[in-house]
Design a protein around this motif. Structure first.
Motif, short mmCIF file in Angstrom:
data_model
loop_
_atom_site.label_atom_id
_atom_site.label_comp_id
_atom_site.label_asym_id
_atom_site.label_seq_id
_atom_site.Cartn_x
_atom_site.Cartn_y
_atom_site.Cartn_z
N UNK A 159 49.52 32.26 54.42
CA UNK A 159 50.38 33.41 54.15
C UNK A 159 51.16 33.84 55.39
N UNK A 160 50.48 33.87 56.54
CA UNK A 160 51.15 34.25 57.77
C UNK A 160 52.26 33.26 58.12
N UNK A 161 51.98 31.99 57.93
CA UNK A 161 52.95 30.96 58.28
C UNK A 161 54.17 30.99 57.36
N UNK A 162 53.96 31.17 56.04
CA UNK A 162 55.05 31.04 55.08
C UNK A 162 55.72 32.36 54.73
N UNK A 174 49.51 29.92 41.40
CA UNK A 174 49.44 28.47 41.46
C UNK A 174 48.00 28.04 41.72
N UNK A 175 47.63 26.88 41.20
CA UNK A 175 46.32 26.32 41.51
C UNK A 175 46.24 25.98 42.99
N UNK A 176 47.30 25.36 43.52
CA UNK A 176 47.28 24.93 44.93
C UNK A 176 47.29 26.11 45.90
N UNK A 177 47.65 27.29 45.40
CA UNK A 177 47.58 28.49 46.25
C UNK A 177 46.23 29.18 46.13
N UNK A 178 45.32 28.56 45.38
CA UNK A 178 43.95 29.05 45.22
C UNK A 178 43.89 30.38 44.50
N UNK A 179 44.86 30.58 43.58
CA UNK A 179 44.89 31.80 42.79
C UNK A 179 44.06 31.69 41.51
N UNK A 180 43.72 30.47 41.08
CA UNK A 180 43.18 30.29 39.73
C UNK A 180 41.89 29.49 39.73
N UNK A 181 40.86 30.01 40.41
CA UNK A 181 39.58 29.30 40.47
C UNK A 181 38.84 29.35 39.13
N UNK A 216 57.07 36.22 43.76
CA UNK A 216 56.70 35.45 44.95
C UNK A 216 55.32 34.84 44.82
N UNK A 217 55.15 33.70 45.46
CA UNK A 217 53.84 33.08 45.60
C UNK A 217 53.04 33.81 46.68
N UNK A 218 51.74 33.69 46.64
CA UNK A 218 50.89 34.19 47.72
C UNK A 218 49.59 33.42 47.65
N UNK A 219 49.04 33.06 48.79
CA UNK A 219 47.81 32.29 48.83
C UNK A 219 46.60 33.21 48.73
N UNK A 220 45.57 32.71 48.05
CA UNK A 220 44.30 33.40 48.07
C UNK A 220 43.75 33.76 46.70
N UNK A 221 42.42 33.82 46.63
CA UNK A 221 41.73 34.18 45.39
C UNK A 221 41.56 35.68 45.25
N UNK A 222 41.84 36.44 46.31
CA UNK A 222 41.66 37.88 46.34
C UNK A 222 42.92 38.54 46.88
N UNK A 223 43.22 39.74 46.38
CA UNK A 223 44.40 40.46 46.84
C UNK A 223 44.24 41.02 48.25
N UNK A 224 43.01 41.24 48.66
CA UNK A 224 42.77 41.89 49.96
C UNK A 224 41.88 41.09 50.90
N UNK A 225 41.10 40.13 50.38
CA UNK A 225 40.16 39.40 51.22
C UNK A 225 40.17 37.90 50.91
N UNK A 226 41.32 37.24 51.09
CA UNK A 226 41.35 35.79 50.86
C UNK A 226 40.61 35.05 51.96
N UNK A 227 40.39 33.75 51.73
CA UNK A 227 39.77 32.92 52.75
C UNK A 227 40.70 32.81 53.96
N UNK A 228 40.12 32.48 55.12
CA UNK A 228 40.91 32.42 56.35
C UNK A 228 42.04 31.40 56.25
N UNK A 229 41.80 30.26 55.62
CA UNK A 229 42.85 29.25 55.48
C UNK A 229 44.04 29.80 54.69
N UNK A 230 43.76 30.64 53.70
CA UNK A 230 44.84 31.24 52.91
C UNK A 230 45.55 32.33 53.70
N UNK A 231 44.82 33.07 54.51
CA UNK A 231 45.46 34.04 55.40
C UNK A 231 46.43 33.32 56.33
N UNK A 288 49.38 38.76 55.60
CA UNK A 288 48.05 38.17 55.51
C UNK A 288 47.56 38.03 54.06
N UNK A 289 47.91 38.98 53.22
CA UNK A 289 47.33 39.05 51.89
C UNK A 289 48.37 39.44 50.85
#
Length: 596
Positions: free
Chosen positions: A68-71, A92-99, A50-65, A75-76
């Motif tokens: 995640x909640x929407x899709x 994915x790059x667009x999911x902000x996983x690969x800064x 599965x995809x998941x948004x965010x650069x962190x497993x536990x503390x992503x940015x609010x936009x990524x939270x 949250x994380x």
């Protein structure tokens, strides 16, 4: 209920003993014991990637939270694992996983920690699409290589193996253990909108050779390669992201053309094979996509080709697999067809509950889940995930983007640049007579392998080579005003270098190049994606194919144009004439050279 320590102890040493690809599996009894302690819910979760948004497993940015909640309804990444016990996560790059590589490594460790802390905690198989060229998820400072068609132009098994070994080592250092590469499709259709330069070429034997070499490189690095897209997506004019392609090859043509690279991948020990959301009536006349076809996946891939490794779907969010059945039926039918991993469903909750419901209703058996789960756990074990699930910052520093790796990528790129036309010996350009360069052309959306617009990258490369280069972005559809601006700028230049991107008979890029040529200034054109552009621009005196607009390929093209290295690439696909597509303008294997 056994503890996590007991479960992990039961799997100790599996990495050295478990093999894949239809060979004996000496420690299957240990894995079966592990499976026997799992609940049905845990088993179902392990089948999903599965995809998941965010650069962190536990503390992503609010936009990524919020995303995640929407899709997904979590949250994380940690919450995703706790709720669904997914066996894989795709970056994915667009999911902000690969800064950057250090962030990726930290994210990977966070994901593993979240999973291993669960009851009967299992390591997660983290994956991405790092094909290189136009499909790149992990960008600089990681080492970026030429894409598949460029490697096909280089025709070097050693280079393909080196690419797999280095790319695999760098992915592994960041915690990514499964790469959805190489593309094993044979691109025989110039109008193919989704494969194209992602393929090694149009010759099935050459594609097979390079696929096998790249697979061996990834295996050497300890990363699972993935041959895609079975049973072959190379001859279609429809993009399965947005439609449902139909491949009209006969069974005989499929055996000779499409199957050849997959056979080679299997012989090379490929760890996973990705399905295609395409219909092939000669293989299955039911009207189902290959992803949902028991005759194709179980009858042909497992039965006829003898493949016993992991089978993964292409993204289940793509239109090609959703046209006939609802999102609740697709994952169930994929498992019934012979799939093991279910990639990126549009709604994980719908898909997860559908599979669970199918087991409870008897449509899918626990034994069927266990069959796929065993293959997945074998792969995780072979990759060392039970013994060494975490990566280190120092490992990233030692491995990712090293000077030796970057030099290897540059040398490979130089061997792929293909000179198609060189009338009057225009190339190489001389700083004495062509010192002032105007660099114009298409600046398509940048993949992760670029540091800026192609015109800027090219201009910078020429400047480093001693030219005075000016960049002017004219885009993929230049207006009349932009064309006039470029023509005016050309008057102050000694030569013009123009990048072309998928030129058609009615493209304003064609108008741009024709008007630049009419100025009398020497014009050098570079196809920065498909090499077929040259057929639309017969008046250009010098034409090269770079096969991508990533930095490594553009810098290599600049060195070839400047005469620092000789062009060595050979077309891995034929180029048809624009006025008569039944006739070949440049045959497969065409390529000019000169002394550097």
């Amino acid at each position: 209920m056994p503890s996590r320590r007991t479960v992990l102890a039961a799997t100790a040493g599996l990495a050295a003993a478990v093999t894949v690809g239809g060979q004996a599996h000496a420690d299957d009894h240990r894995l079966r014991a592990l499976i026997s302690h799992m609940t049905t819910e845990e088993k179902v979760g392990q089948l999903f990637v599965m995809r998941v948004y965010g650069h962190s497993a536990t503390a992503p940015d609010q936009a990524d939270i919020d995303a995640n909640l929407q899709e997904i309804g979590v949250r994380t990444a940690a919450e995703l694992i706790a709720r669904y016990r997914v066996g894989g996560i795709i970056y994915f790059t667009w999911a902000h996983n690969t800064r950057d590589p250090y962030q990726i490594a930290a994210l990977s460790n966070g994901i593993q920690r979240a999973s291993l802390q669960q009851p009967r905690g299992l390591p997660v198989l983290i994956s991405t699409d790092q094909e290189h060229g136009i499909v790149t998820r992990v960008g600089e400072p990681a080492t970026l290589f030429p894409g598949a068609m460029a490697v096909g132009a280089g025709r070097s098994r050693a280079d393909a193996r080196t690419l797999g070994r280095i790319a695999g080592a760098e992915l592994r250092a960041t915690g990514i253990r499964q790469d959805y590469a190489p593309v094993a499709d044979v691109n025989v259709n110039p109008a193919n909108p989704v494969i194209g330069v992602r393929s090694f070429g149009a010759d099935p034997d050459a594609v097979a050779s390079l696929v096998a070499a790249e697979v061996s490189g990834y295996r050497h690095a300890g990363v699972a390669a993935t041959a895609k897209h079975f049973p072959g997506h190379g001859d279609t004019a429809v993009d399965s992201h947005y439609g449902f392609p139909v491949i009209t090859h006969s069974r005989e043509v499929w055996e000779r053309l499409d199957a050849t690279p997959f056979r080679a991948a299997i012989a090379a020990g490929i760890d996973s094979i990705m399905t295609a959301h395409i219909m092939v009536p000669a293989l299955d006349d039911s009207g189902d996509p290959a992803t949902l076809s028991h005759p194709i996946l179980t009858g042909i891939l497992r039965g006829r080709l003898g493949y016993d490794g992991v089978v993964i779907t292409d993204s289940l969010a793509m239109e090609g697999v959703r046209t006939k059945y609802g999102d609740d039926r697709v994952p169930v039918l994929a498992l019934k067809a012979g799939v093991d991993q279910l990639l990126n469903p549009p709604s994980l909750d719908v898909a997860w509950n559908a599979v669970l419901g199918a087991v409870r209703d008897g449509e899918l058996t626990e034994a069927r889940l266990d069959e796929s789960l065993l293959r997945i756990l074998r792969l995780k074990s072979r990759l060392g995930l039970f013994d060494r699930p975490y990566v280190s910052r120092s490992g990233v520093t030692r491995t990712v983007g090293t000077a030796a790796h970057l030099r290897a990528a540059d040398r490979i790129a130089e061997r792929t640049t293909t000179l198609l036309v060189n009338e009057g010996g225009l190339l190489p350009l001389s700083r004495r007579t062509h010192g002032r360069l105007l660099v114009v052309g298409a600046d398509p959306a940048s993949p992760s392998g670029t540091t800026g617009p192609p015109t800027g990258v090219l201009a910078a490369a020429f400047t480093e080579l001693g030219f005075t280069a000016t960049a002017l972005s004219t885009g993929t559809a230049p207006s009349a005003a932009v064309v006039a601006q470029a023509v005016a700028a050309a008057r102050d230049a000694d030569a013009v270098v123009v990048g072309t991107y998928n030129v058609t008979a009615t493209s304003s890029q064609k108008t741009l190049v024709e008007q630049l040529t009419a100025t009398g200034k020497p014009v050098v054109a570079i196809a920065v994606r498909n090499p077929y552009d040259v057929a639309q621009l017969p008046a250009v005196r010098a034409y090269l194919a770079a096969y991508s607009w990533t930095d490594v390929e553009l810098r290599a093209a600049a060195r070839v144009i400047a005469g620092r290295v000789a062009p060595r690439g050979r077309l891995p696909v034929p180029v048809q004439r624009a006025d008569d597509p039944t006739r070949v303008l440049f045959p497969l294997g065409h390529g000019l050279s000169y002394k550097a």
